[in-house]
Design an enzyme around this catalytic site. Structure first.
Site, mmCIF file in Angstrom:
data_model
loop_
_atom_site.group_PDB
_atom_site.id
_atom_site.type_symbol
_atom_site.label_atom_id
_atom_site.label_comp_id
_atom_site.label_asym_id
_atom_site.label_seq_id
_atom_site.Cartn_x
_atom_site.Cartn_y
_atom_site.Cartn_z
ATOM 1 N N GLU A 252 0.836 -1.187 0.000
ATOM 2 C CA GLU A 252 0.000 0.000 0.000
ATOM 3 C C GLU A 252 0.878 1.246 0.000
ATOM 4 O OE1 GLU A 252 -3.846 1.722 2.499
ATOM 5 O OE2 GLU A 252 -2.361 0.497 3.554
ATOM 6 N N LYS B 111 -9.826 1.540 -2.702
ATOM 7 C CA LYS B 111 -10.076 1.089 -1.330
ATOM 8 C C LYS B 111 -11.504 1.424 -0.916
ATOM 9 C CE LYS B 111 -7.742 1.304 3.188
ATOM 10 N NZ LYS B 111 -6.552 1.897 3.844
ATOM 11 N N CYS C 203 -5.721 -3.009 2.635
ATOM 12 C CA CYS C 203 -5.558 -2.772 4.069
ATOM 13 C C CYS C 203 -6.859 -2.968 4.866
ATOM 14 C CB CYS C 203 -4.947 -1.397 4.300
ATOM 15 S SG CYS C 203 -4.134 -1.228 5.913
#
Length: 280
Positions: free
Chosen positions: A48, A117, A158
């Site tokens: 990331e 995301k 994440c």
């Protein structure tokens, strides 16, 4: 190519040191991609925010459109080395909005997937960490998969890993491998990082790989590291500590079906309890 050989996949998960200079970050990433390809990796994944320090104050400064400088470099590397690249994530600028975005490139250098995301990292742990991605980023709203010769792959970034429903949907879509570029921190990392990976892998009986930046104790946000690969049996089959390195993992996608046959979950008849919940 035999059926058994066709099911094998060599992955390289790059735990990259990320500094303040974008050009140096991208150059270092390309060096590691070249190294991984030279060691036989068919799919290489970055962490990331591989081109930017992680932090809401940095995202606007480092953000770029897609395609752009950083992703064009990934396209060229994928084509040069004849591999698939999962480009970790970068801060993406699209109009007046910023996203935390992962791109995926095939051996011809074509972008075959883009994941924004979905679940933004907004947490407040007293005595630990307070962070709000939503102060600068907008959330994505789409599931993202792509096809390798060996299997279908699902992508999360994440905080997405904390949402079991996302992994379940990917499993139902036929994914046998999930990849999560992520940067857990020194508060949540020691207790949740491996636990979440093993949970997603075990519940859905598939492989899960996570790719973290290397730890920089002088950074404003200190990453936990511990890039890891977990099997459908819930076992850690490859991992590392916190320094910059490449984690290699040779996996056999046929093992997914073997695990599902040994412990059948998908074809179990629903109990009355499930039927009541569904009808309520």
């Amino acid at each position: 190519m035999s059926k058994m050989a066709a099911s094998k996949l060599r992955l390289a998960l790059i735990q990259l040191s990320v500094g303040m200079k974008k050009a140096e970050n991208v150059s270092r990433a390309l060096q590691k991609v070249k190294e991984a390809a030279g060691n036989g990796a068919q799919l290489v994944a970055l962490p990331e925010c591989f081109n930017s320090p992680y932090g809401t104050s940095y995202f606007p400064e480092y953000a770029e459109p897609i395609p752009g400088e950083s992703t064009n470099a990934l396209s060229c590397a994928a084509k040069e080395h004849g591999i698939f690249i999962v480009g970790g994530s970068i801060p993406e600028r699209d109009g007046d909005k910023l996203y935390n975005t992962c791109t995926v490139w095939n051996p011809e250098g074509q972008m075959i997937a883009k994941h924004r995301k979905i679940h933004l990292f907004d947490i407040d742990v007293p005595g630990g960490i307070t962070f709000r991605e939503s102060d600068s980023l907008s959330p994505g709203n789409q599931l993202t998969t792509f096809d390798l010769p060996q299997c279908k792959v699902g992508i999360g970034i994440c905080y997405d890993i904390r949402f079991a429903e996302l992994a379940q949907l990917y499993g139902r879509m036929g994914c046998k491998l999930l990849l999560y570029p992520g940067a857990f921190n020194m508060t949540t990392g020691p207790v949740h990082w491996e636990l979440l990976q093993r949970g997603r892998a075990l519940d859905n009986q598939l492989y899960v790989g996570t790719i973290s930046p290397a730890r920089d104790v002088d950074a404003n946000y200190v990453a936990w590291g511990h890039t890891t690969m977990v099997s459908p049996w819930g076992e850690v089959i490859a991992t590392t500590e916190h320094e910059e390195t490449v984690v290699y993992s040779d996996i056999d996608l046929d093992y997914v079906e073997k695990v599902r046959q040994m412990v059948p979950l998908r074809n179990q008849k629903r109990t009355d309890m499930y039927e009541v919940v569904q009808k309520s």
